[in-house]
Design a protein around this motif. Structure first.
Motif: not given
Length: 202
Positions: A109-138
């Motif tokens: 829950a804390r990790a999900r909320d932290a991702l939301g705070l820095v503007g990552i949409s759908s943080p619950e889903e994005r937590m399952q991703a690997y770094p290479h699936q994000f852009s540099g800014g993400m």
């Protein structure tokens, strides 16, 4: 590389460290964290953190402070992120490393909320991703969220918003200022961008 630099940061304060490329800004941050690579070393001076001198403390003690009481956001997010682990795994490990009483559910829950705070949409889903699936800014936003996770006493931010577009940069700056106000985290903001430092530093 750096000679005769002296400053202090109070709880909740944002101090800007400004200089041109190669002037020693990053190495100053690395020195505080005890991350100067050999053959580089600290040959003099003191780094006082909450009454103790980090320049002469043990590597083990520094290790216990890093990521817990002192966090660093690097210019390159891949210095923070492990390319073969899911984002959730990395964030939960960062929490558990410094709080062995936290449950997996609380950490998630804390990790999900932290991702939301820095503007990552759908943080619950994005937590399952690997770094290479994000852009540099993400990726940079994820590393900023990790630095803020344990609500440290000091965050050293080494040009962390350079790779972000202006809208997200503004959002991240706002969140970090709010963190400093709310939790009395001190922030050392290293940059060559005078506009950014004018907007954030005390």
């Amino acid at each position: 590389a750096v000679d005769d630099v002296s400053f202090e940061i109070n709880p909740g304060e944002v101090v800007g460290l400004v200089g041109e490329s190669g002037s020693g800004k990053s190495i100053t941050g690395f020195s505080i964290m005890g991350l100067v690579d050999a053959p580089g070393r600290i040959v003099g001076g003191r780094i006082i953190f909450k009454g103790e001198d980090l320049a002469v403390t043990t590597p083990e003690h520094l290790q216990s402070l890093r990521g817990n009481r002192i966090s660093m956001i690097f210019q390159d997010p891949m210095m923070t992120l492990n390319p073969v682990l899911r984002i959730e795994t990395q964030m939960v490990e960062a929490l558990k490393a410094h709080d062995n009483k936290i449950t997996k559910t609380e950490a998630h829950a804390r990790a999900r909320d932290a991702l939301g705070l820095v503007g990552i949409s759908s943080p619950e889903e994005r937590m399952q991703a690997y770094p290479h699936q994000f852009s540099g800014g993400m990726r940079q936003r994820v590393s900023i969220a990790i630095a803020m996770l344990n609500k440290p006493d000091l965050i050293i931010a080494d040009e962390p918003t350079t790779a972000l577009d202006v809208t997200i940069q503004g959002q991240v700056l706002h969140e970090m200022q709010r963190l400093c106000n709310d939790t009395k985290t001190a922030l050392l903001w290293i940059t060559h961008d005078l506009a950014v430092v004018a907007g954030i530093a005390d």
